[in-house]
Scaffold this active site. Structure first.
Site, PDB file in Angstrom:
ATOM      1  CD  GLU B  48     -17.847 -23.025  13.443  1.00  0.00           C
ATOM      2  OE1 GLU B  48     -18.984 -22.524  13.378  1.00  0.00           O
ATOM      3  OE2 GLU B  48     -17.589 -24.162  13.015  1.00  0.00           O
ATOM      4  CG  ASN B  52     -21.578 -17.296  15.647  1.00  0.00           C
ATOM      5  OD1 ASN B  52     -22.295 -18.162  15.156  1.00  0.00           O
ATOM      6  ND2 ASN B  52     -20.900 -17.482  16.766  1.00  0.00           N
ATOM      7  NE  ARG B 107     -26.831 -21.482  11.363  1.00  0.00           N
ATOM      8  CZ  ARG B 107     -26.478 -21.357  10.093  1.00  0.00           C
ATOM      9  NH1 ARG B 107     -27.323 -20.972   9.193  1.00  0.00           N
ATOM     10  NH2 ARG B 107     -25.253 -21.624   9.714  1.00  0.00           N
TER      11      ARG B 107
END
Lengths: 101, 139
Positions: B48, B52, B107
């Site tokens: 994650e 990002n 997303r």
């Protein structure tokens, strides 16, 4: 990442093999959208027994395919997620829209 | 808690490096004998944070540096993931479930929520062109 498209009667079985993350997302989206749009079936089953990894990018991918299938009036189910993928489904609320069978 | 081992990793913000980064960190984590579930949790959280950097900090340009450093203690691992991209304007907002600035694609806005669910502590700082996400996972 590999995808296998199979049929069980009138059910379209989409077997995801490998890791679903940012790197594989576009490929998975394209292939699954084609499979859902181009075939004749009553319901979609996402077969995840060999999906070894999935992060929140995968949540977006699954929701997108769910929306497409629902637009075509097809139900979506998920089958055999690993413990780790199951955890992602549970914490993200995906099981509220996609039933595990 | 005293640090018993540490390592640093520098990768380019390419999506194919995501699996590399999470695998390296998982291998390092194994030294303190975590459970399989703890390893999987950490891999997901790292993925994650790296996503990002790639998608948000560097806008999917597939270039830019990501610095990762890890400290192992007897009972936990601390991982700092730093990028030098566009930064996070409102960290509180970014950490809310389903919030995303990503206009392209699909997303989920669940990145920080997953990190928080899969780690024991998540800390984010973003200033002067540098954003660092610190993940702590206890065993």
């Amino acid at each position: 990442m590999e995808l296998f498209i199979e049929f069980e009667g009138r059910k379209l079985v989409l077997r995801l093999v490998g890791e679903l993350d940012e790197h594989s997302a576009e490929f998975v989206k394209r292939r699954l959208d084609a499979a859902i749009s181009e075939n004749n079936f009553d319901a979609v089953i996402l077969e995840l027994s060999r999906l070894t990894f999935m992060d929140s990018t995968g949540i977006g991918v699954i929701i997108g395919r769910y929306k497409l299938a629902r637009k075509l009036n097809k139900s979506v189910y998920v089958r055999n997620p690993s413990q780790t993928v199951d955890k992602i489904f549970r914490m993200s609320g995906l099981y509220e829209i996609i039933t595990k069978i | 808690m005293s640090v018993i081992n540490s390592m640093k990793l520098n990768i380019e913000a390419k999506s194919q490096n995501e699996s590399f980064a999470r695998s390296v960190i998982a291998s390092f984590f194994v030294q303190i004998n975590p459970t399989l579930e703890q390893i999987e949790d950490l891999k997901t959280a790292v993925s994650e944070a790296v996503t990002n950097c790639i998608v948000h900090a560097y806008g999917g340009s597939q270039s830019g540096a990501i610095d990762i450093s890890c400290d192992l203690s007897e009972n936990n691992i601390e991982i700092r993931i730093t990028d030098y991209g566009k930064g996070i304007e409102d960290i509180g907002k970014a950490m809310q479930p389903f919030f995303t600035t990503g206009t392209e694609g699909e997303r989920s806005g669940m990145g920080f929520t997953v990190m928080q669910a899969f780690c024991d502590k998540v800390n984010v700082t973003s200033q002067n062109g540098q954003t660092t996400v610190t993940l702590t996972k206890n065993i």
